[in-house]
Every structure is written in structure tokens, then in C-alpha cells.
Design a protein around this motif. Structure first.
Motif, PDB file in Angstrom:
ATOM      1  N   ALA A 221      42.974  32.706 -50.094  1.00 29.69           N
ATOM      2  CA  ALA A 221      41.795  32.135 -49.441  1.00 29.69           C
ATOM      3  C   ALA A 221      41.942  32.022 -47.935  1.00 29.69           C
ATOM      4  O   ALA A 221      41.067  32.454 -47.187  1.00 29.69           O
ATOM      5  CB  ALA A 221      41.487  30.759 -50.038  1.00 29.69           C
ATOM      6  N   TRP A 222      43.032  31.437 -47.468  1.00 27.57           N
ATOM      7  CA  TRP A 222      43.168  31.165 -46.051  1.00 27.57           C
ATOM      8  C   TRP A 222      43.641  32.390 -45.280  1.00 27.57           C
ATOM      9  O   TRP A 222      44.292  33.287 -45.819  1.00 27.57           O
ATOM     10  CB  TRP A 222      44.157  30.020 -45.812  1.00 27.57           C
ATOM     11  CG  TRP A 222      43.601  28.671 -46.124  1.00 27.57           C
ATOM     12  CD1 TRP A 222      42.864  27.860 -45.296  1.00 27.57           C
ATOM     13  CD2 TRP A 222      43.725  27.957 -47.360  1.00 27.57           C
ATOM     14  NE1 TRP A 222      42.527  26.697 -45.947  1.00 27.57           N
ATOM     15  CE2 TRP A 222      43.038  26.727 -47.213  1.00 27.57           C
ATOM     16  CE3 TRP A 222      44.344  28.227 -48.578  1.00 27.57           C
ATOM     17  CZ2 TRP A 222      42.967  25.790 -48.227  1.00 27.57           C
ATOM     18  CZ3 TRP A 222      44.263  27.293 -49.594  1.00 27.57           C
ATOM     19  CH2 TRP A 222      43.575  26.088 -49.408  1.00 27.57           C
TER      20      TRP A 222
ATOM     21  N   TYR B  86      43.211  29.348 -41.088  1.00 25.98           N
ATOM     22  CA  TYR B  86      41.782  29.468 -40.848  1.00 25.98           C
ATOM     23  C   TYR B  86      41.051  29.686 -42.165  1.00 25.98           C
ATOM     24  O   TYR B  86      41.579  30.303 -43.091  1.00 25.98           O
ATOM     25  CB  TYR B  86      41.488  30.646 -39.915  1.00 25.98           C
ATOM     26  CG  TYR B  86      41.841  30.386 -38.469  1.00 25.98           C
ATOM     27  CD1 TYR B  86      40.857  30.108 -37.523  1.00 25.98           C
ATOM     28  CD2 TYR B  86      43.172  30.409 -38.048  1.00 25.98           C
ATOM     29  CE1 TYR B  86      41.185  29.881 -36.192  1.00 25.98           C
ATOM     30  CE2 TYR B  86      43.516  30.176 -36.719  1.00 25.98           C
ATOM     31  CZ  TYR B  86      42.523  29.909 -35.799  1.00 25.98           C
ATOM     32  OH  TYR B  86      42.845  29.679 -34.481  1.00 25.98           O
ATOM     33  N   LYS B  87      39.829  29.181 -42.233  1.00 23.40           N
ATOM     34  CA  LYS B  87      38.975  29.378 -43.392  1.00 23.40           C
ATOM     35  C   LYS B  87      37.826  30.322 -43.025  1.00 23.40           C
ATOM     36  O   LYS B  87      37.339  30.314 -41.900  1.00 23.40           O
ATOM     37  CB  LYS B  87      38.390  28.040 -43.869  1.00 23.40           C
ATOM     38  CG  LYS B  87      39.386  27.118 -44.561  1.00 23.40           C
ATOM     39  CD  LYS B  87      38.788  25.741 -44.808  1.00 23.40           C
ATOM     40  CE  LYS B  87      37.565  25.786 -45.703  1.00 23.40           C
ATOM     41  NZ  LYS B  87      37.877  26.134 -47.093  1.00 23.40           N
ATOM     42  N   TRP B  88      37.429  31.118 -44.018  1.00 25.08           N
ATOM     43  CA  TRP B  88      36.240  31.944 -43.838  1.00 25.08           C
ATOM     44  C   TRP B  88      35.003  31.047 -43.850  1.00 25.08           C
ATOM     45  O   TRP B  88      34.963  30.036 -44.560  1.00 25.08           O
ATOM     46  CB  TRP B  88      36.119  32.947 -44.980  1.00 25.08           C
ATOM     47  CG  TRP B  88      37.262  33.894 -45.118  1.00 25.08           C
ATOM     48  CD1 TRP B  88      38.320  33.776 -45.970  1.00 25.08           C
ATOM     49  CD2 TRP B  88      37.463  35.119 -44.405  1.00 25.08           C
ATOM     50  NE1 TRP B  88      39.173  34.850 -45.828  1.00 25.08           N
ATOM     51  CE2 TRP B  88      38.664  35.701 -44.877  1.00 25.08           C
ATOM     52  CE3 TRP B  88      36.732  35.788 -43.422  1.00 25.08           C
ATOM     53  CZ2 TRP B  88      39.153  36.899 -44.391  1.00 25.08           C
ATOM     54  CZ3 TRP B  88      37.223  36.986 -42.937  1.00 25.08           C
ATOM     55  CH2 TRP B  88      38.411  37.538 -43.412  1.00 25.08           C
ATOM     56  N   VAL B  89      33.984  31.423 -43.120  1.00 24.30           N
ATOM     57  CA  VAL B  89      32.703  30.714 -43.138  1.00 24.30           C
ATOM     58  C   VAL B  89      31.685  31.619 -43.815  1.00 24.30           C
ATOM     59  O   VAL B  89      31.385  32.718 -43.319  1.00 24.30           O
ATOM     60  CB  VAL B  89      32.241  30.342 -41.718  1.00 24.30           C
ATOM     61  CG1 VAL B  89      30.855  29.686 -41.770  1.00 24.30           C
ATOM     62  CG2 VAL B  89      33.252  29.411 -41.059  1.00 24.30           C
TER      63      VAL B  89
ATOM     64  N   TRP C  58      55.423  37.088 -47.192  1.00 20.76           N
ATOM     65  CA  TRP C  58      55.080  37.302 -48.588  1.00 20.76           C
ATOM     66  C   TRP C  58      54.071  36.248 -49.043  1.00 20.76           C
ATOM     67  O   TRP C  58      54.019  35.138 -48.513  1.00 20.76           O
ATOM     68  CB  TRP C  58      56.338  37.264 -49.464  1.00 20.76           C
ATOM     69  CG  TRP C  58      57.099  35.964 -49.462  1.00 20.76           C
ATOM     70  CD1 TRP C  58      56.708  34.771 -50.014  1.00 20.76           C
ATOM     71  CD2 TRP C  58      58.380  35.713 -48.895  1.00 20.76           C
ATOM     72  NE1 TRP C  58      57.653  33.806 -49.832  1.00 20.76           N
ATOM     73  CE2 TRP C  58      58.698  34.354 -49.150  1.00 20.76           C
ATOM     74  CE3 TRP C  58      59.310  36.501 -48.215  1.00 20.76           C
ATOM     75  CZ2 TRP C  58      59.905  33.779 -48.736  1.00 20.76           C
ATOM     76  CZ3 TRP C  58      60.493  35.922 -47.818  1.00 20.76           C
ATOM     77  CH2 TRP C  58      60.782  34.579 -48.078  1.00 20.76           C
ATOM     78  N   GLY C  59      53.289  36.601 -50.028  1.00 27.42           N
ATOM     79  CA  GLY C  59      52.312  35.656 -50.562  1.00 27.42           C
ATOM     80  C   GLY C  59      51.012  35.593 -49.789  1.00 27.42           C
ATOM     81  O   GLY C  59      50.085  34.907 -50.200  1.00 27.42           O
ATOM     82  N   PHE C  60      50.915  36.308 -48.660  1.00 23.66           N
ATOM     83  CA  PHE C  60      49.720  36.251 -47.829  1.00 23.66           C
ATOM     84  C   PHE C  60      48.890  37.517 -48.021  1.00 23.66           C
ATOM     85  O   PHE C  60      49.430  38.610 -48.171  1.00 23.66           O
ATOM     86  CB  PHE C  60      50.081  36.121 -46.352  1.00 23.66           C
ATOM     87  CG  PHE C  60      50.814  34.854 -45.990  1.00 23.66           C
ATOM     88  CD1 PHE C  60      50.736  33.740 -46.796  1.00 23.66           C
ATOM     89  CD2 PHE C  60      51.586  34.797 -44.840  1.00 23.66           C
ATOM     90  CE1 PHE C  60      51.398  32.567 -46.465  1.00 23.66           C
ATOM     91  CE2 PHE C  60      52.257  33.637 -44.490  1.00 23.66           C
ATOM     92  CZ  PHE C  60      52.166  32.508 -45.309  1.00 23.66           C
ATOM     93  N   ALA C  61      47.569  37.371 -47.973  1.00 25.16           N
ATOM     94  CA  ALA C  61      46.685  38.529 -48.122  1.00 25.16           C
ATOM     95  C   ALA C  61      46.894  39.537 -47.002  1.00 25.16           C
ATOM     96  O   ALA C  61      46.960  40.744 -47.244  1.00 25.16           O
ATOM     97  CB  ALA C  61      45.228  38.073 -48.166  1.00 25.16           C
ATOM     98  N   HIS C  62      47.029  39.047 -45.782  1.00 26.57           N
ATOM     99  CA  HIS C  62      47.237  39.987 -44.671  1.00 26.57           C
ATOM    100  C   HIS C  62      48.600  40.659 -44.792  1.00 26.57           C
ATOM    101  O   HIS C  62      48.765  41.824 -44.411  1.00 26.57           O
ATOM    102  CB  HIS C  62      47.098  39.277 -43.318  1.00 26.57           C
ATOM    103  CG  HIS C  62      48.254  38.402 -42.949  1.00 26.57           C
ATOM    104  ND1 HIS C  62      48.290  37.045 -43.209  1.00 26.57           N
ATOM    105  CD2 HIS C  62      49.450  38.688 -42.357  1.00 26.57           C
ATOM    106  CE1 HIS C  62      49.419  36.530 -42.790  1.00 26.57           C
ATOM    107  NE2 HIS C  62      50.145  37.503 -42.263  1.00 26.57           N
ATOM    108  N   GLY C  63      49.599  39.943 -45.333  1.00 21.70           N
ATOM    109  CA  GLY C  63      50.913  40.536 -45.534  1.00 21.70           C
ATOM    110  C   GLY C  63      50.874  41.677 -46.529  1.00 21.70           C
ATOM    111  O   GLY C  63      51.502  42.721 -46.332  1.00 21.70           O
ATOM    112  N   ALA C  64      50.106  41.496 -47.613  1.00 28.90           N
ATOM    113  CA  ALA C  64      49.946  42.557 -48.611  1.00 28.90           C
ATOM    114  C   ALA C  64      49.240  43.757 -48.002  1.00 28.90           C
ATOM    115  O   ALA C  64      49.640  44.910 -48.210  1.00 28.90           O
ATOM    116  CB  ALA C  64      49.162  42.027 -49.810  1.00 28.90           C
TER     117      ALA C  64
END
Length: 424
Positions: free
Chosen positions: A73-74, A131-134, A386-392
């Protein structure tokens, strides 16, 4: 996006040939496909489930009037620094985000809430850089910027990979590896794909369970590296209420006492967070989020496995919240949704709990004449990501770079792992 087509009743598996096969349509697989096609390579993305996103999933039950991320999410860091490199575009300028700057929140002692010191800080000084998406989500980001721009029928859904065979060579003069991938759909019909390169982006938990058969078997050092990953379960719950009666963010003191909350390298590491999901959104909804990771998840998994399923997890949380807020949780509860990631067949976990740098670096090297590559949240370009969407996503981009370089000149530039200067 496509689904399996049958072979017309011939009785033999259908074979589709491409330059690269990507296993998994999550953040890593989709990003890799984007960059591979951008370089002019033909790509097939084989996704085991009937949807894209992997561990990025958006609520489709309309619990809220804004998107809810049921998985990742973040944005962990500056949106420009984390989003723009994924596509090599100024994509961060096209989306709206908000710094989740709620301070340290509140702490439930078992009898009352203690409000922890909270001093609003400017973004560049904030100790929390999440940060959160809006009115948006990670799923929307990959769907809008990658999936909708891929060539038609690049992604094939409902295509779980059963076997990856790299035993064949082109001919005596050309010792390049031929990759043959066998998929089975829900009817157990076999389908075969062929390529010169393959990028495997499935969850590390599935590799640890030998969910995919490799012929010949992976090298011993690779199997050792895969076994050395420590994976952590994760559970996410969103609860809708008629009103807001809870702090913007809070924690439970007992969680800190029973588990190694601040030491992620510990095998006893766990975390559980509660937050107001409407933070930064324009909405009339009242949504409380709960994220649980690591050892703490076992409590909820036991409830699920005891026959109560997801509803047992929701009921347990309502009971706990009632004790904190004088029965207001049950009184104002509308409905809830729970995502039990360890129960997802083609995920089997949450995300990486811990991995040593040498293990990550080993997984970043291709094998079988540089024809088999791996990527995903467990194999980040930057240590600690690891564990982050941007990292993947950046892991998938980096693997795509290597394939492009190998195809173009036979050699690739190894990944230089960016070392963290402090513990996560």
C-alpha cells in the motif's frame, strides 16, 4: 491479457515461442515485461491466478469510496525517487500522494490510551517517510502505466507454471539454452511455451516449497540461497464503521512486550499497526486499517484454520477493539474485509522477513548459460528494500536489463547491491 486457448483437440500441448517468458504478473514481472518490450523483445507473461498484481490487490467490494490496497500500500520514500525509476518517466508528477505524517500515534496499555509525543514536522524532517496514494493505489499504478500499454495478449492468466526445462541446446554449433515451460490450467490441461530466456518472479515461499519443477535441478548454491530466506506471514484487515472513534494511528503495548517489534533480524520479530485509512482522502467513509506481520499472524491463522475463516479474524478484532473503545466497535461496525496472504495458493506468505546480502547477490546472477533469471521483492537492487512494491519493480527492471544486455552482446553488467548504512 489473455487466457489459455485449447489446442483444437489435437491432443498435443500448444507451443508458443517468444524471446522471453516471465513467470508472474506482479510488480517485478510487469515491470520487466515493460522494459523488455520497450527494447524490442517478444514477451509472454504467465500468471497463475485469474488477475494481475501478485501481492498488489485492490478491493473490489466497494467497502470505501476510494481504492483500498489489500496488499502492498505505502510508497516507502519520496514518490519521485521511488516511482520515476520504475518506468524511467516522471510518473510521480501524474499521481497524487500524501505524506503519512501522523507522528508516533497512541499506545493502548491494556487499560487506557497514552498519546505519544506528536510534533508535526515538514516532509524533509519527518522520521516517517511513508506516503499514501490519494484516490489511487499501487494496483492502479501498474495497471495504468504498464498493463494497458503492453502488446496485446502479452499476459496469459490462469497459467500456473509446473515445470521449467532448460536441458536442451539449440544445436551442436549453437550451445544456447532452449527454455521450455509447461503450464497447467484448472482442468490440468498442459500448455507449453518456449523461449531463449526466462525470468521467474514467483514468491520466494513458493520456490522454497518446490512449487515449480526445474529440469535439471537448480544448482546447489541456488537451492541453498533460496532455503536461507526467512519469510514472514502477513494479514491485512479493513473495517468500516458508522463513525470514527479511534486515533489516527495506534499500537498495543502487549505486542511490544511479547515480540521483537523493533528488531527485524530477530526470528521473534512481529508488528501490528492500526490506522485511520481515510487519512489524506476526500471521503465520508470511516475506515480502520489493521496490518499484522510475522509471529503475531499465527493467532489469526489459528482462528482461520479452526473453521471460522476470515470472519473469525474480524470477530476477534471487534472484540479486542470493543475492550479499547467501550463497545463502540461492535456498535458502529458496518462490515469488514480480511486478506489472509498465507492462504493465497500462489503466494503462500506475506513477504521477506530477513535475507543476508550474500544470499540476495547470489540470486541476482543468472544460471544455465545466463538463460534463467530471478527477480521479485526478495531480490532487491538495494539491500533492505525487500518487501516493498518499488523494490520488486526495480528488481524486475534490473533483471530485464541483464537479459537485454546478454541478448545484445552476450555479457551483462552484474548488479551492484546498494548496501544499507543502518539496520531496517
Amino acid at each position: 491479457i489473455n487466457s489459455h486457448n485449447d489446442d483444437g483437440g489435437s491432443g498435443t500441448p500448444m507451443r508458443v515461442v517468444s524471446d522471453v517468458i516471465v513467470v508472474g504478473a506482479g510488480a517485478a514481472g510487469l515491470t520487466a515485461a515493460h522494459h523488455l518490450q520497450k527494447a524490442g523483445l517478444s514477451v509472454k507473461v504467465l500468471e497463475a491466478t485469474d488477475r494481475i498484481g501478485g501481492r498488489l490487490r485492490k478491493d473490489d467490494t466497494n467497502l470505501a469510496d476510494f481504492p483500498l490496497d489489500l496488499g502492498g500500500a505505502w510508497i516507502h520514500g519520496s514518490p519521485r525517487r521511488k516511482l520515476n525509476p520504475i518506468l524511467d518517466e516522471k510518473v510521480a508528477d501524474r499521481v497524487e500522494t500524501v505524506l503519512h505524517n501522523t507522528g508516533l500515534g497512541s499506545l493502548w496499555t491494556g487499560r487506557r490510551f497514552i498519546r505519544l509525543p506528536s510534533i508535526p514536522l515538514p516532509a524533509w524532517l519527518s522520521p516517517r517517510r511513508d506516503y499514501k496514494w490519494v484516490a489511487y493505489s499501487w494496483w492502479d499504478f501498474f495497471n495504468d502505466n504498464i498493463v494497458e500499454k503492453l502488446e496485446p495478449e502479452t499476459i496469459v492468466l490462469s497459467s500456473p507454471v509446473a515445470c521449467i526445462d532448460s536441458s536442451e541446446r539449440k544445436d551442436d554449433d549453437d550451445q544456447s539454452t532452449i527454455i521450455k515451460v509447461t503450464c497447467t490450467n484448472n482442468d490440468e490441461d498442459a500448455y507449453q511455451y518456449q523461449a531463449s530466456y526466462i525470468l521467474v518472479t514467483t514468491s520466494m515461499a513458493l520456490l522454497q516449497k518446490n512449487a515449480i519443477e526445474f529440469t535439471p535441478p537448480l544448482p546447489k548454491i541456488y537451492r541453498r540461497s533460496i532455503s536461507h530466506y526467512r519469510m514472514g506471514h502477513s494479514i491485512k484487515v479493513f473495517m468500516k464503521f458508522e463513525r470514527t472513534f479511534y486515533p489516527k494511528e495506534f499500537h498495543v503495548w502487549k505486542d511490544f512486550v511479547d515480540y521483537s517489534y523493533f528488531q527485524e533480524s530477530s526470528e521473534n520479530f512481529a508488528q501490528r499497526d492500526f490506522w485511520d485509512e481515510t487519512y489524506g482522502q476526500t471521503t465520508s467513509c470511516h475506515i480502520l486499517g489493521m496490518f499484522c506481520y510475522g509471529k503475531l499472524c499465527q493467532r489469526y491463522l489459528d482462528l482461520c484454520n479452526g473453521g471460522g475463516g476470515e470472519q473469525a479474524v474480524i470477530d476477534d478484532l471487534l472484540s479486542e477493539l470493543d475492550a479499547m473503545f467501550d463497545g463502540q466497535a461492535s456498535r458502529y461496525h458496518v462490515r469488514s474485509i480480511a486478506t489472509i496472504w498465507p492462504h493465497e495458493r500462489y503466494v503462500g506468505t506475506g513477504y521477506t522477513h530477513w535475507a543476508d546480502d550474500d544470499v540476495i547477490e547470489e540470486m541476482q546472477y543468472p544460471i544455465r548459460n545466463d538463460s534463467i533469471h530471478f527477480a521479485g521483492e526478495s531480490i532487491p537492487v538495494r539491500a533492505g528494500d525487500w518487501g516493498f512494491a518499488h523494490g520488486a519493480a526495480l528488481s524486475g527492471k534490473d533483471a530485464a536489463r541483464k537479459i537485454i544486455e546478454i541478448k545484445g552482446g552476450g555479457k551483462f553488467r552484474p548488479t551492484r547491491l546498494w548496501y544499507r548504512c543502518f539496520l531496517r
